[in-house]
Write a protein that holds these residues in place. Sequence first.
Motif, PDB file in Angstrom:
ATOM      1  N   LYS A  21       0.836  -1.208   0.000  1.00  0.00           N
ATOM      2  CA  LYS A  21       0.000   0.000   0.000  1.00  0.00           C
ATOM      3  C   LYS A  21       0.871   1.258   0.000  1.00  0.00           C
ATOM      4  N   LEU A  22       2.031   1.167   0.692  1.00  0.00           N
ATOM      5  CA  LEU A  22       2.943   2.316   0.713  1.00  0.00           C
ATOM      6  C   LEU A  22       3.481   2.564  -0.702  1.00  0.00           C
ATOM      7  N   MET A  23       3.738   1.470  -1.418  1.00  0.00           N
ATOM      8  CA  MET A  23       4.213   1.608  -2.801  1.00  0.00           C
ATOM      9  C   MET A  23       3.133   2.288  -3.650  1.00  0.00           C
ATOM     10  N   ALA A  24       1.881   1.907  -3.439  1.00  0.00           N
ATOM     11  CA  ALA A  24       0.783   2.540  -4.185  1.00  0.00           C
ATOM     12  C   ALA A  24       0.637   4.002  -3.773  1.00  0.00           C
ATOM     13  N   ALA A  25       0.817   4.289  -2.478  1.00  0.00           N
ATOM     14  CA  ALA A  25       0.680   5.670  -1.987  1.00  0.00           C
ATOM     15  C   ALA A  25       1.725   6.589  -2.610  1.00  0.00           C
ATOM     16  N   ALA A  26       2.869   6.006  -2.997  1.00  0.00           N
ATOM     17  CA  ALA A  26       3.921   6.816  -3.636  1.00  0.00           C
ATOM     18  C   ALA A  26       3.382   7.500  -4.892  1.00  0.00           C
ATOM     19  N   LEU A  27       2.398   6.865  -5.548  1.00  0.00           N
ATOM     20  CA  LEU A  27       1.833   7.427  -6.789  1.00  0.00           C
ATOM     21  C   LEU A  27       1.215   8.804  -6.567  1.00  0.00           C
ATOM     22  N   LEU A  28       0.883   9.101  -5.312  1.00  0.00           N
ATOM     23  CA  LEU A  28       0.199  10.371  -5.025  1.00  0.00           C
ATOM     24  C   LEU A  28       1.117  11.585  -5.168  1.00  0.00           C
ATOM     25  N   ALA A  29       2.448  11.342  -5.171  1.00  0.00           N
ATOM     26  CA  ALA A  29       3.372  12.481  -5.192  1.00  0.00           C
ATOM     27  C   ALA A  29       4.422  12.312  -6.281  1.00  0.00           C
ATOM     28  N   PRO A  30       4.484  13.207  -7.267  1.00  0.00           N
ATOM     29  CA  PRO A  30       5.553  13.125  -8.256  1.00  0.00           C
ATOM     30  C   PRO A  30       6.908  13.305  -7.564  1.00  0.00           C
ATOM     31  N   GLY A  31       7.913  12.604  -8.082  1.00  0.00           N
ATOM     32  CA  GLY A  31       9.244  12.682  -7.460  1.00  0.00           C
ATOM     33  C   GLY A  31       9.637  11.333  -6.892  1.00  0.00           C
ATOM     34  N   ARG A  32      10.726  11.316  -6.104  1.00  0.00           N
ATOM     35  CA  ARG A  32      11.293  10.050  -5.618  1.00  0.00           C
ATOM     36  C   ARG A  32      10.859   9.719  -4.195  1.00  0.00           C
ATOM     37  N   THR A  33      10.091   8.651  -4.051  1.00  0.00           N
ATOM     38  CA  THR A  33       9.745   8.112  -2.731  1.00  0.00           C
ATOM     39  C   THR A  33      10.698   6.965  -2.438  1.00  0.00           C
ATOM     40  N   VAL A  34      11.194   6.909  -1.211  1.00  0.00           N
ATOM     41  CA  VAL A  34      12.095   5.816  -0.826  1.00  0.00           C
ATOM     42  C   VAL A  34      11.461   5.059   0.341  1.00  0.00           C
ATOM     43  N   LEU A  35      11.298   3.765   0.168  1.00  0.00           N
ATOM     44  CA  LEU A  35      10.745   2.932   1.238  1.00  0.00           C
ATOM     45  C   LEU A  35      11.849   2.035   1.776  1.00  0.00           C
ATOM     46  N   THR A  36      11.941   1.942   3.089  1.00  0.00           N
ATOM     47  CA  THR A  36      12.956   1.069   3.690  1.00  0.00           C
ATOM     48  C   THR A  36      12.255  -0.050   4.478  1.00  0.00           C
ATOM     49  N   ASP A  37      13.062  -1.026   4.928  1.00  0.00           N
ATOM     50  CA  ASP A  37      12.528  -2.226   5.597  1.00  0.00           C
ATOM     51  C   ASP A  37      11.521  -2.949   4.710  1.00  0.00           C
ATOM     52  N   ARG A  86      -2.475 -11.844 -10.688  1.00  0.00           N
ATOM     53  CA  ARG A  86      -1.391 -12.436  -9.890  1.00  0.00           C
ATOM     54  C   ARG A  86      -1.400 -11.932  -8.458  1.00  0.00           C
ATOM     55  N   MET A  87      -1.917 -10.719  -8.266  1.00  0.00           N
ATOM     56  CA  MET A  87      -1.899 -10.164  -6.911  1.00  0.00           C
ATOM     57  C   MET A  87      -3.088  -9.227  -6.712  1.00  0.00           C
ATOM     58  N   ARG A  88      -4.004  -9.666  -5.875  1.00  0.00           N
ATOM     59  CA  ARG A  88      -5.216  -8.903  -5.642  1.00  0.00           C
ATOM     60  C   ARG A  88      -4.923  -7.502  -5.100  1.00  0.00           C
ATOM     61  N   ALA A  89      -3.829  -7.374  -4.337  1.00  0.00           N
ATOM     62  CA  ALA A  89      -3.509  -6.069  -3.734  1.00  0.00           C
ATOM     63  C   ALA A  89      -3.223  -5.002  -4.785  1.00  0.00           C
ATOM     64  N   SER A  90      -3.125  -5.401  -6.089  1.00  0.00           N
ATOM     65  CA  SER A  90      -2.962  -4.410  -7.163  1.00  0.00           C
ATOM     66  C   SER A  90      -4.098  -3.397  -7.135  1.00  0.00           C
ATOM     67  N   ILE A  91      -5.234  -3.797  -6.588  1.00  0.00           N
ATOM     68  CA  ILE A  91      -6.403  -2.917  -6.538  1.00  0.00           C
ATOM     69  C   ILE A  91      -6.098  -1.644  -5.738  1.00  0.00           C
ATOM     70  N   THR A  92      -5.037  -1.699  -4.934  1.00  0.00           N
ATOM     71  CA  THR A  92      -4.654  -0.545  -4.108  1.00  0.00           C
ATOM     72  C   THR A  92      -4.329   0.689  -4.939  1.00  0.00           C
ATOM     73  N   ALA A 162     -10.713  -1.143   1.715  1.00  0.00           N
ATOM     74  CA  ALA A 162     -11.573   0.016   1.422  1.00  0.00           C
ATOM     75  C   ALA A 162     -11.074   1.233   2.195  1.00  0.00           C
ATOM     76  N   THR A 163     -10.668   1.034   3.446  1.00  0.00           N
ATOM     77  CA  THR A 163     -10.152   2.165   4.235  1.00  0.00           C
ATOM     78  C   THR A 163      -8.944   2.770   3.522  1.00  0.00           C
ATOM     79  N   GLU A 164      -8.056   1.921   3.002  1.00  0.00           N
ATOM     80  CA  GLU A 164      -6.851   2.433   2.328  1.00  0.00           C
ATOM     81  C   GLU A 164      -7.194   3.170   1.033  1.00  0.00           C
ATOM     82  N   THR A 165      -8.079   2.585   0.229  1.00  0.00           N
ATOM     83  CA  THR A 165      -8.479   3.243  -1.025  1.00  0.00           C
ATOM     84  C   THR A 165      -9.022   4.643  -0.729  1.00  0.00           C
ATOM     85  N   LEU A 166      -9.890   4.720   0.277  1.00  0.00           N
ATOM     86  CA  LEU A 166     -10.564   5.992   0.545  1.00  0.00           C
ATOM     87  C   LEU A 166      -9.633   7.005   1.199  1.00  0.00           C
ATOM     88  N   LEU A 167      -8.719   6.500   2.055  1.00  0.00           N
ATOM     89  CA  LEU A 167      -7.723   7.396   2.652  1.00  0.00           C
ATOM     90  C   LEU A 167      -6.894   8.085   1.572  1.00  0.00           C
TER      91      LEU A 167
END
Length: 416
Positions: A21-37, A86-92, A162-167
């Motif tokens: 979901k964090l990877m999908a949330a990166a789409l909200l902001a143009p530029g470089r998002t870095v996720l660790t762990d 292949r992965m239902r979480a793509s819906i995110t 649904a909570t994540e989509t709407l957030l």
Amino acid sequence: MGGARLRGEVTVTGAKNSVLKLMAAALLAPGRTVLTDVPHILDVEIMAELLRRLGCDVSHDSGGATVAIDVPERLEHRADYDLVRRMRASITVLGPLLARCGVVDVALPGGDNIGSRGLDMHIAGLQRLGASVTSEHGYLIAHAEAGLRGASIWLDFPSVGATETLLMAASLAQGRTVIDNAAREPEIVDICSMLTEMGADISGAGSSTLEINGVEVLRPVEHATVPDRIVAGTWAVAAVMTRGDITVRGARPEHLDIALDKLVTAGAQVTMVEDGFRVTMDARPTAVDIVTLPYPGFPTDLQPQFIALNAIAEGAALVTENLFEARFRFVHELVRLGADVQTEGHHALVRGRTTLSGAPVEATDIRAGAGLVLAGLVAEGETTVHEVHHIDRGYAGFVEDLKRLGADVRRTGAPT
Ligand code: EPU
């Protein structure tokens, strides 16, 4: 080969059900998002591939624990069936793409191995935010060219997805959104933290009511993924079933309160250590009843592991599954190992046996796969778990960790 008592330390990394979901949330902001762990698992690869198709550049360091996502100003807005299948979480990506592009088409995931898993709450919520949503040729198509508008939304059930989509959609909407009966999982708190760092205005994270005041733009950030409570819980059950002694590092025991408490009821000793917890067990466990519920209730993602535990426990236990109707499918496989489990609707009655006997079995989903491996660790003789690609979706380096803890286990065939 069953019989080893697992002893030693394991370290858990970030949670699958957060990082996607964090990877999908990166789409909200143009530029470089870095996720660790970031866990080194198949689902992260699939999400990276999806983001690339949407126009992002995704790279990771050699160990894979840090993922950098370069998001362009203009994104593609279609998530194709081959990846969603292949992965239902793509819906995110539904929420962020709609917010960024004003239009999105995402393939419908359809049913999967653990139940029907509808999208009605995602759709109703987006409609409340002003989107028009239709379904054509197997795709969900949503439009909001004039932008989304804040609204009051009441979820029928505290759905994580649904909570994540709407957030994510509401973070870039005009005005104020209130989501009532929202999910409270630690992964929801994690995405709320990341969105807030990105400049979103969100209050109520971790409670049933989320309030979001939409902002015009979000900025990319660097964010560390919350530890995987389900992987940590799986190791805890492994310690109890094998009468072992496992220290789980990098875990947050407060995210596993009920599950650890159940293990204490089963006879285990659970102690807190600096960055995690330690579980020791030196006797046959006592059977424990469980009822799965949204967080902070008992997690459905630990239900198969606890059925495996009850299968070798003293006494009988009633397990009630309230989230995914087909999550008992794996019970047929456990029965092949000699377990005594009867299911009726969303209840399973497990009568503990003193021994299980090794056999070939098949994983039907990630957690079922983990449960079957745990059963194999205590079954007499050899157990072969087939279709382990399911386990690869959620457990990084599972076989290596098992070996380090003293299990007699090997992987045959290459990871997919
Ligand atoms: N549901 C609907 N309509 C909706 C949304 C959900 O009917 O619009 C139903 C589902 O059919 C299901 C229940 O609500 O019966 C729970 O669904 P929820 O949306 O809460 O779950 P999810 O977002 O689909 C995530 C995890 C699951 C985990 C559940 C519950 C991810 C990628 N998946 O699924 O994880 O079991 O929350 O905690 O985050 C797993 O990791 O093995 C796994 C299945």
